[in-house]
Design a protein around this motif. Structure first.
Motif, PDB file in Angstrom:
ATOM      1  N   ALA A  36       0.808  -1.224   0.000  1.00 51.89           N
ATOM      2  CA  ALA A  36       0.000   0.000   0.000  1.00 51.89           C
ATOM      3  C   ALA A  36       0.841   1.274   0.000  1.00 51.89           C
ATOM      4  O   ALA A  36       0.517   2.220  -0.731  1.00 51.89           O
ATOM      5  N   PRO A  37       1.927   1.388   0.787  1.00 54.51           N
ATOM      6  CA  PRO A  37       2.724   2.625   0.748  1.00 54.51           C
ATOM      7  C   PRO A  37       3.333   2.894  -0.626  1.00 54.51           C
ATOM      8  O   PRO A  37       3.406   4.040  -1.069  1.00 54.51           O
ATOM      9  N   LEU A  38       3.777   1.836  -1.310  1.00 55.07           N
ATOM     10  CA  LEU A  38       4.350   2.019  -2.642  1.00 55.07           C
ATOM     11  C   LEU A  38       3.272   2.379  -3.655  1.00 55.07           C
ATOM     12  O   LEU A  38       3.508   3.161  -4.580  1.00 55.07           O
ATOM     13  N   ASP A  39       2.070   1.830  -3.480  1.00 55.10           N
ATOM     14  CA  ASP A  39       1.000   2.210  -4.398  1.00 55.10           C
ATOM     15  C   ASP A  39       0.580   3.651  -4.176  1.00 55.10           C
ATOM     16  O   ASP A  39       0.162   4.337  -5.118  1.00 55.10           O
ATOM     17  N   ALA A  40       0.703   4.140  -2.939  1.00 57.55           N
ATOM     18  CA  ALA A  40       0.438   5.555  -2.692  1.00 57.55           C
ATOM     19  C   ALA A  40       1.426   6.430  -3.457  1.00 57.55           C
ATOM     20  O   ALA A  40       1.046   7.455  -4.035  1.00 57.55           O
ATOM     21  N   LEU A  41       2.690   6.023  -3.496  1.00 53.86           N
ATOM     22  CA  LEU A  41       3.670   6.775  -4.293  1.00 53.86           C
ATOM     23  C   LEU A  41       3.290   6.754  -5.768  1.00 53.86           C
ATOM     24  O   LEU A  41       3.398   7.760  -6.470  1.00 53.86           O
ATOM     25  N   ARG A  42       2.857   5.596  -6.246  1.00 51.94           N
ATOM     26  CA  ARG A  42       2.466   5.471  -7.661  1.00 51.94           C
ATOM     27  C   ARG A  42       1.349   6.440  -8.017  1.00 51.94           C
ATOM     28  O   ARG A  42       1.362   7.043  -9.099  1.00 51.94           O
ATOM     29  N   THR A  43       0.383   6.612  -7.134  1.00 49.10           N
ATOM     30  CA  THR A  43      -0.764   7.465  -7.443  1.00 49.10           C
ATOM     31  C   THR A  43      -0.508   8.936  -7.120  1.00 49.10           C
ATOM     32  O   THR A  43      -1.085   9.811  -7.753  1.00 49.10           O
ATOM     33  N   GLU A  44       0.361   9.208  -6.152  1.00 49.52           N
ATOM     34  CA  GLU A  44       0.621  10.599  -5.764  1.00 49.52           C
ATOM     35  C   GLU A  44       1.528  11.323  -6.749  1.00 49.52           C
ATOM     36  O   GLU A  44       1.419  12.542  -6.910  1.00 49.52           O
ATOM     37  N   PHE A  45       2.439  10.591  -7.387  1.00 40.96           N
ATOM     38  CA  PHE A  45       3.405  11.190  -8.305  1.00 40.96           C
ATOM     39  C   PHE A  45       3.153  10.675  -9.720  1.00 40.96           C
ATOM     40  O   PHE A  45       3.388   9.489  -9.996  1.00 40.96           O
ATOM     41  N   PRO A  46       2.712  11.516 -10.656  1.00 39.65           N
ATOM     42  CA  PRO A  46       2.550  11.049 -12.036  1.00 39.65           C
ATOM     43  C   PRO A  46       3.824  10.423 -12.610  1.00 39.65           C
ATOM     44  O   PRO A  46       3.753   9.469 -13.392  1.00 39.65           O
ATOM     45  N   ALA A  47       4.989  10.925 -12.219  1.00 39.41           N
ATOM     46  CA  ALA A  47       6.246  10.383 -12.734  1.00 39.41           C
ATOM     47  C   ALA A  47       6.514   8.963 -12.240  1.00 39.41           C
ATOM     48  O   ALA A  47       7.346   8.257 -12.819  1.00 39.41           O
ATOM     49  N   LEU A  48       5.828   8.544 -11.177  1.00 37.12           N
ATOM     50  CA  LEU A  48       6.053   7.209 -10.610  1.00 37.12           C
ATOM     51  C   LEU A  48       4.977   6.215 -11.011  1.00 37.12           C
ATOM     52  O   LEU A  48       4.851   5.146 -10.405  1.00 37.12           O
ATOM     53  N   ARG A  49       4.204   6.519 -12.037  1.00 37.35           N
ATOM     54  CA  ARG A  49       3.209   5.564 -12.518  1.00 37.35           C
ATOM     55  C   ARG A  49       3.856   4.264 -12.981  1.00 37.35           C
ATOM     56  O   ARG A  49       3.195   3.240 -13.107  1.00 37.35           O
ATOM     57  N   CYS A  50       5.156   4.305 -13.250  1.00 41.27           N
ATOM     58  CA  CYS A  50       5.859   3.117 -13.733  1.00 41.27           C
ATOM     59  C   CYS A  50       6.426   2.269 -12.613  1.00 41.27           C
ATOM     60  O   CYS A  50       7.188   1.326 -12.882  1.00 41.27           O
ATOM     61  N   LEU A  51       6.086   2.525 -11.358  1.00 47.64           N
ATOM     62  CA  LEU A  51       6.623   1.708 -10.264  1.00 47.64           C
ATOM     63  C   LEU A  51       6.381   0.206 -10.462  1.00 47.64           C
ATOM     64  O   LEU A  51       7.262  -0.606 -10.154  1.00 47.64           O
ATOM     65  N   PRO A  52       5.204  -0.217 -10.948  1.00 48.11           N
ATOM     66  CA  PRO A  52       5.050  -1.661 -11.196  1.00 48.11           C
ATOM     67  C   PRO A  52       6.070  -2.211 -12.197  1.00 48.11           C
ATOM     68  O   PRO A  52       6.536  -3.348 -12.052  1.00 48.11           O
ATOM     69  N   LEU A  53       6.429  -1.415 -13.207  1.00 47.32           N
ATOM     70  CA  LEU A  53       7.467  -1.838 -14.145  1.00 47.32           C
ATOM     71  C   LEU A  53       8.820  -1.919 -13.441  1.00 47.32           C
ATOM     72  O   LEU A  53       9.589  -2.870 -13.654  1.00 47.32           O
ATOM     73  N   LEU A  54       9.131  -0.953 -12.593  1.00 50.67           N
ATOM     74  CA  LEU A  54      10.392  -1.007 -11.861  1.00 50.67           C
ATOM     75  C   LEU A  54      10.448  -2.239 -10.964  1.00 50.67           C
ATOM     76  O   LEU A  54      11.520  -2.818 -10.762  1.00 50.67           O
ATOM     77  N   GLY A  55       9.291  -2.630 -10.422  1.00 47.01           N
ATOM     78  CA  GLY A  55       9.252  -3.851  -9.635  1.00 47.01           C
ATOM     79  C   GLY A  55       9.605  -5.068 -10.469  1.00 47.01           C
ATOM     80  O   GLY A  55      10.335  -5.967 -10.022  1.00 47.01           O
ATOM     81  N   ARG A  56       9.095  -5.133 -11.700  1.00 43.43           N
ATOM     82  CA  ARG A  56       9.439  -6.240 -12.599  1.00 43.43           C
ATOM     83  C   ARG A  56      10.954  -6.257 -12.868  1.00 43.43           C
ATOM     84  O   ARG A  56      11.594  -7.310 -12.870  1.00 43.43           O
ATOM     85  N   ILE A  57      11.513  -5.073 -13.137  1.00 44.08           N
ATOM     86  CA  ILE A  57      12.937  -4.992 -13.442  1.00 44.08           C
ATOM     87  C   ILE A  57      13.765  -5.412 -12.227  1.00 44.08           C
ATOM     88  O   ILE A  57      14.745  -6.149 -12.350  1.00 44.08           O
ATOM     89  N   ALA A  58      13.376  -4.955 -11.031  1.00 40.47           N
ATOM     90  CA  ALA A  58      14.116  -5.302  -9.820  1.00 40.47           C
ATOM     91  C   ALA A  58      14.098  -6.804  -9.573  1.00 40.47           C
ATOM     92  O   ALA A  58      15.087  -7.377  -9.091  1.00 40.47           O
ATOM     93  N   ARG A  59      12.997  -7.464  -9.909  1.00 44.68           N
ATOM     94  CA  ARG A  59      12.864  -8.909  -9.694  1.00 44.68           C
ATOM     95  C   ARG A  59      13.300  -9.726 -10.902  1.00 44.68           C
ATOM     96  O   ARG A  59      13.224 -10.948 -10.877  1.00 44.68           O
ATOM     97  N   ARG A  60      13.687  -9.045 -11.981  1.00 43.76           N
ATOM     98  CA  ARG A  60      14.042  -9.724 -13.232  1.00 43.76           C
ATOM     99  C   ARG A  60      12.884 -10.609 -13.682  1.00 43.76           C
ATOM    100  O   ARG A  60      13.068 -11.751 -14.115  1.00 43.76           O
ATOM    101  N   ASP A  61      11.703 -10.050 -13.614  1.00 39.60           N
ATOM    102  CA  ASP A  61      10.445 -10.742 -13.903  1.00 39.60           C
ATOM    103  C   ASP A  61       9.991 -10.335 -15.301  1.00 39.60           C
ATOM    104  O   ASP A  61       9.800  -9.152 -15.579  1.00 39.60           O
ATOM    105  N   ASP A  62       9.798 -11.333 -16.182  1.00 38.38           N
ATOM    106  CA  ASP A  62       9.461 -10.999 -17.563  1.00 38.38           C
ATOM    107  C   ASP A  62       7.956 -11.002 -17.841  1.00 38.38           C
ATOM    108  O   ASP A  62       7.551 -10.948 -19.002  1.00 38.38           O
TER     109      ASP A  62
END
Length: 276
Positions: A217-243
């Motif tokens: 929930a705290p990370l999703d708050a960042l995603r919604t509060e900052f338009p520039a952070l809408r890509c946080l789910p993508l960064l999560g994929r990259i951090a986990r090397r998840d395709d």
């Protein structure tokens, strides 16, 4: 754009509780808990002294993001796309205060720092870059707009490009209307051919699916509060090397579905001739 690939050479993030990629990656992987802390904005050391004194929070976060993503590579050789939903809120506030008072004479320095492309201008001063630069704004869809513009440029011109998406806060009373809580952003160093340190490839498709939220929930708050952070789910994929593909916000009903393929997996496949 649909289905074509581009290479991710480097990335960076600055956000509350996520001062850089090294600290953000384990949080995005769920290995560490996110803890709130104000965004850490490095001093704009690349600027001459006079410009460094005038650099706003928006400029400082944009410069730091771009330089960190390039990992020491010569920034003068790389085209740029800067995208922000609002840019310099504090300077906008100061101009409004001045215009609301009896003395409405605006400082020329403050005025030229108020324009939306100020960060791109300071980037040119700091890096002495003569490479092409685009500056975009699409309100809450600014990250997606910058992403599409970057992909279009790479499809047409090839080479490499730096995408910087950033936001900063407005003081009250504008903060009530636009409640961005701090300065934050991301940067992606992209190219059409791999480098030795490339993290992998990114394939993008326009869709109308619902965007993915962050599990924490705290990370999703960042995603919604900052338009520039809408890509946080993508960064999560990259951090986990998840395709697995992930859908991120753009301008509704359009969304961006992006698939990250780690470099070691990508090298087992034919390398793309170009990206779009």
């Amino acid at each position: 754009m649909n289905g074509s690939a581009l290479w991710l050479h480097g990335l960076s993030i600055i956000a509350p509780g996520l001062p850089d990629w090294a600290h953000a990656a384990p949080v995005l992987r769920g290995e560490q808990a996110w803890a709130h802390a104000p965004s850490v904005l490095p001093p704009a050391e690349a600027l001459p002294a006079a410009e460094r004194r005038r650099a706003s929070r928006a400029v400082r976060v944009a410069l730091a993001l771009g330089l960190h993503a390039l990992q020491g590579h010569d920034p003068g050789e790389v085209a740029t796309v800067f995208t922000s939903s609002g840019a310099d809120g504090h300077n906008c506030h100061a101009l409004c205060e001045q215009l609301a008072g009896e003395d409405r004479a605006i400082s020329p320095t403050r005025f030229h720092n108020s324009v939306h492309n100020a960060a791109a201008g300071y980037w040119g001063i700091a890096t002495r870059s003569m490479a092409p630069s685009q500056v975009l704004c699409a309100h809450d869809g600014s990250l997606g707009a910058g992403w599409i513009d970057a992909l279009g440029q790479l499809a047409c011109d090839g080479g490499e490009l730096l995408l910087v998406a950033y936001d900063s806060e407005y003081p009250e009373p504008l903060h009530t209307c636009r409640p961005v809580p701090d300065a934050a952003g991301v940067a992606f160093w992209l190219g059409t051919t791999p480098r030795e340190q490339s993290l992998g490839t990114l394939r993008t498709t326009l869709v109308t699916d619902d965007p993915e939220a962050m599990a924490q929930a705290p990370l999703d708050a960042l995603r919604t509060e900052f338009p520039a952070l809408r890509c946080l789910p993508l960064l999560g994929r990259i951090a986990r090397r998840d395709d697995r593909p992930v859908v991120i916000d753009y301008l509704a009903p359009q969304r961006l579905r992006v698939q990250f393929t780690p470099a070691d997996h990508e090298h087992q496949q034919p390398r793309p001739a170009h990206a779009a």
